[in-house]
Enzyme design. Structure first.
Site, PDB file in Angstrom:
ATOM      1  N   ARG A 150      14.199 -24.186  -5.339  1.00  0.00           N
ATOM      2  CA  ARG A 150      15.066 -24.133  -4.164  1.00  0.00           C
ATOM      3  C   ARG A 150      15.357 -22.697  -3.747  1.00  0.00           C
ATOM      4  NH1 ARG A 150      19.894 -28.489  -5.549  1.00  0.00           N
ATOM      5  NH2 ARG A 150      18.697 -30.432  -5.212  1.00  0.00           N
ATOM      6  N   ASP A 161      23.846 -39.948  -3.077  1.00  0.00           N
ATOM      7  CA  ASP A 161      24.116 -38.920  -4.089  1.00  0.00           C
ATOM      8  C   ASP A 161      25.144 -37.876  -3.679  1.00  0.00           C
ATOM      9  OD1 ASP A 161      22.147 -40.205  -5.510  1.00  0.00           O
ATOM     10  OD2 ASP A 161      20.575 -38.725  -5.068  1.00  0.00           O
ATOM     11  N   GLU A 213       0.824  -1.206   0.000  1.00  0.00           N
ATOM     12  CA  GLU A 213       0.000   0.000   0.000  1.00  0.00           C
ATOM     13  C   GLU A 213       0.861   1.260   0.000  1.00  0.00           C
ATOM     14  OE1 GLU A 213      -2.060  -2.782   3.036  1.00  0.00           O
ATOM     15  OE2 GLU A 213      -0.127  -2.650   2.011  1.00  0.00           O
TER      16      GLU A 213
END
Length: 371
Positions: free
Chosen positions: A195, A211, A63
């Protein structure tokens, strides 16, 4: 008949300008959390004289930015805003007083703000000052826009995004555990974008051991997500990428008394370690979500593996899904499926999306949906 037509024209105009305010609000995603996304448009005699959105946490609200752009043209104008103007002193002064000083004659808000220090009081303050107030224009869209903010307020828990990449036959890895790469580069770029606007990224220790991921956004986004590892037996290796970069990127490990012996070395590397009750073999989802909510995390991305995704599904904690489907078949009864856990006993109990859309990413299907 003429009165009815006039009312319809006003309703159509209100919807049109509120849609613009919602578009503006979206620009703040990733920058303003845990605050809500808010956009505002000042319209006078059917012409936009000022626009603004909440651009960054701790800075001016939508605003204020819209009124500043409108300047003197705001007097006698209508202010369209996606959320009820605040009426309390927080990091910034109350927006209601700025609206009144600017001479706005009418405020159209998409929805009331459930934040306890506002909760209808902003609208009441405006009405008491002689400003006409209407609430509810494009409310469903406004609630979708701010679903993470609303969930955190209502439950004290973050909004959970579940993400995985899978083959056309529903596998996220072969029977040997190989999963690089199921999705293409365009899909992986989209994941990095996701991400970059998250507060936390959750993975299980199996994914980390298999991994050795970095779990960062590349290139960096507006937020730096905390890497969150669920590791009940304390198997995170000090030599892993996550542990070695813990002083550069926040890293939080949830473990149990079984993993506590390894905690000292990980803390020395910069990891934060939270010890949960040992319980059974499943992660304590409720305790984890409550802890992350206390930290004011608004958006949480759960990346896997299969059992972690299954635990969130079993808990009923998933709010939004991001599924990347590659036109690939690998087969195999022992190949890993996307979501493990206990699962549902009946189709009638299945998790169903109330809204979803599909996008092509250079050959992959990106399915994005909400509960």
């Amino acid at each position: 008949m003429q009165i009815a037509n006039c009312k319809l024209q006003i309703e159509e105009a209100d919807a049109r300008w509120m849609q613009r305010a919602l578009e503006l609000a979206e620009r703040g995603r990733g920058y303003v959390e845990p605050n809500p996304l808010v956009g505002a448009v000042v319209v006078r005699n059917g012409i936009v004289v000022g626009e603004g959105w909440h651009q960054r946490y701790g800075e001016a609200h939508a605003e204020i930015n819209a009124l500043a752009a409108a300047a003197e043209a705001a007097r006698g104008a209508t202010l369209y805003v996606t959320l009820e103007p605040c009426c309390h002193q927080g990091k910034t002064p109350p927006c209601t007083e700025a609206v009144i000083r600017a001479g706005i004659s009418r405020v159209v808000a998409a929805m009331s703000d459930p934040f306890p220090e506002v909760a209808g009081q902003g609208n009441a303050r405006l009405r008491a000052a002689g400003v006409e107030v209407a609430v509810g224009v494009e409310e469903a869209a406004a609630r979708r826009l701010n679903a993470p903010y609303l969930k955190l307020l209502a439950t004290g828990q973050p909004y959970v995004h579940a993400k995985w990449a899978m083959t056309l036959d529903g596998k996220i890895a072969t029977r040997t555990g190989d999963s690089r790469w199921i999705s293409n580069e365009a899909s992986r770029r989209r994941v990095h974008e996701l991400r970059g606007r998250m507060d936390g990224i959750v993975v299980g220790i199996g994914t980390v051991l298999g991994d050795d991921p970095l779990l960062t956004s590349r290139p960096p986004g507006p937020r730096m997500a905390t890497r969150i590892i669920l590791d009940r037996r304390g198997r995170l290796l000090p030599g892993s990428k996550l542990a070695r970069t813990a002083r550069e990127v926040p890293t939080l490990l949830f473990t149990t008394s079984k993993g506590e012996p390894c905690a000292a070395e990980l803390r020395a590397l910069g990891c934060e370690v939270v010890c949960l009750p040992a319980g059974d073999r499943r992660p304590h989802m409720e305790l984890i979500l409550e802890e992350l909510g206390r930290r004011r995390m608004t958006n949480l991305l759960v990346e896997g593996g299969s059992e972690v995704l299954g635990s969130f599904l079993d808990e009923g904690a998933i709010d939004e899904v991001h599924v990347f489907i590659a036109p690939v078949l690998i087969g195999g009864g022992e190949a890993v499926t996307a979501i493990g856990g206990l699962g549902r006993e009946k189709i009638a109990e299945a998790f169903r999306l109330s809204e979803w859309k599909t996008e092509m990413l250079e050959g992959d299907f990106y399915n994005h949906g909400w509960r």
